[in-house]
Enzyme design. Structure first.
Site, PDB file in Angstrom:
ATOM      1  N   ASP A 192       0.816  -1.264   0.020  1.00  0.00           N
ATOM      2  CA  ASP A 192       0.064   0.000   0.072  1.00  0.00           C
ATOM      3  C   ASP A 192       0.962   1.248  -0.065  1.00  0.00           C
ATOM      4  OD1 ASP A 192      -2.394   1.643   0.164  1.00  0.00           O
ATOM      5  OD2 ASP A 192      -1.875   1.733   2.567  1.00  0.00           O
ATOM      6  N   LEU A 193       0.065   2.223  -0.272  1.00  0.00           N
ATOM      7  CA  LEU A 193       1.300   3.482  -0.414  1.00  0.00           C
ATOM      8  C   LEU A 193       0.881   4.522   0.836  1.00  0.00           C
ATOM      9  CD1 LEU A 193       3.154   5.530  -1.977  1.00  0.00           C
ATOM     10  CD2 LEU A 193       1.354   6.377  -3.105  1.00  0.00           C
TER      11      LEU A 193
END
Length: 218
Positions: free
Chosen positions: A7-8
């Site tokens: 995920d970012l």
């Protein structure tokens, strides 16, 4: 585990300033008072079209206006208002050096995510960025993880999804992929546990340790 999906926001970067600032900008443009910061933090992770109706109502046209105003500020300055979490750069460099295949799976628009990844000093190590297009379609984590598995030709047992919110863990589990939670992001440990995280790392060093057995066995 050959394929490692990250995920970012809340996992690689602390992006609260840019996201919250853009949310407040969008709501102000439509004449709405923004919810308290604690509530806005919970908007980091889910698709914008799921969050804006809580304030602007269920009118699709008004929701699209809010999304457009959000992008207005985010595309200008919000995308750059972030910091890489300590220890993340070293973790990514280590994984890349061991020939792991790395990719991003985010609910942030793909073009926005790609811009951020391209400017990170370790961004070159990510072979693909999965995120929704401007139409809001294909924004579910489960769908994007499935696409990543197909694109990389990886079986579920050869992959892991790493993230800070329940969406990351649920998306992983729906694909039979191991979901690892990180405790330094925008979600709580309780949220990650309830979603069924296989394990939760308190630091990037702990995350490296969770990945180590799989790396040794590969």
């Amino acid at each position: 585990m050959q394929l490692i999906l990250f995920d970012l926001d809340g996992t690689l970067i602390h992006s609260e300033a840019g996201i919250v600032g853009s949310l407040r900008h969008a709501l102000a443009r439509l004449g709405h008072e923004a919810p308290p910061l604690e509530e806005l933090r919970r908007w980091i992770g889910p698709p914008l079209r799921q969050s804006f109706p809580k304030v602007v109502g269920d009118d699709p046209a008004r929701v699209e206006q809010a999304v457009a105003h959000y992008r207005e500020r985010f595309d200008s300055i919000g995308w750059s208002e972030h910091e890489v979490y300590p220890g993340i750069a070293e973790l990514v460099e280590t994984l890349a050096g061991e020939a792991r295949q790395l990719a991003i799976v985010t609910t942030k628009m793909r073009v926005q995510a790609q811009r951020i990844i391209d400017h990170l000093p370790f961004g070159r190590h990510f072979r693909a960025v999965y995120g929704p297009g401007g139409d809001g379609l294909h924004s579910e984590k489960a769908q994007m993880i499935a696409r990543a598995l197909a694109d990389f030709g990886a079986a579920p047992e050869q992959a892991v999804m790493i993230g800070d919110r329940h969406f990351d863990i649920e998306g992983a589990r729906s694909n039979g992929v191991r979901g690892l939670g990180v405790a330094w992001g925008f979600g709580s440990r309780e949220e990650l546990e309830q979603a069924g995280a296989a394990a939760i790392a308190a630091t990037p060093a702990e995350l490296a340790a969770l990945l180590r057995p799989a790396r040794a066995a590969a």
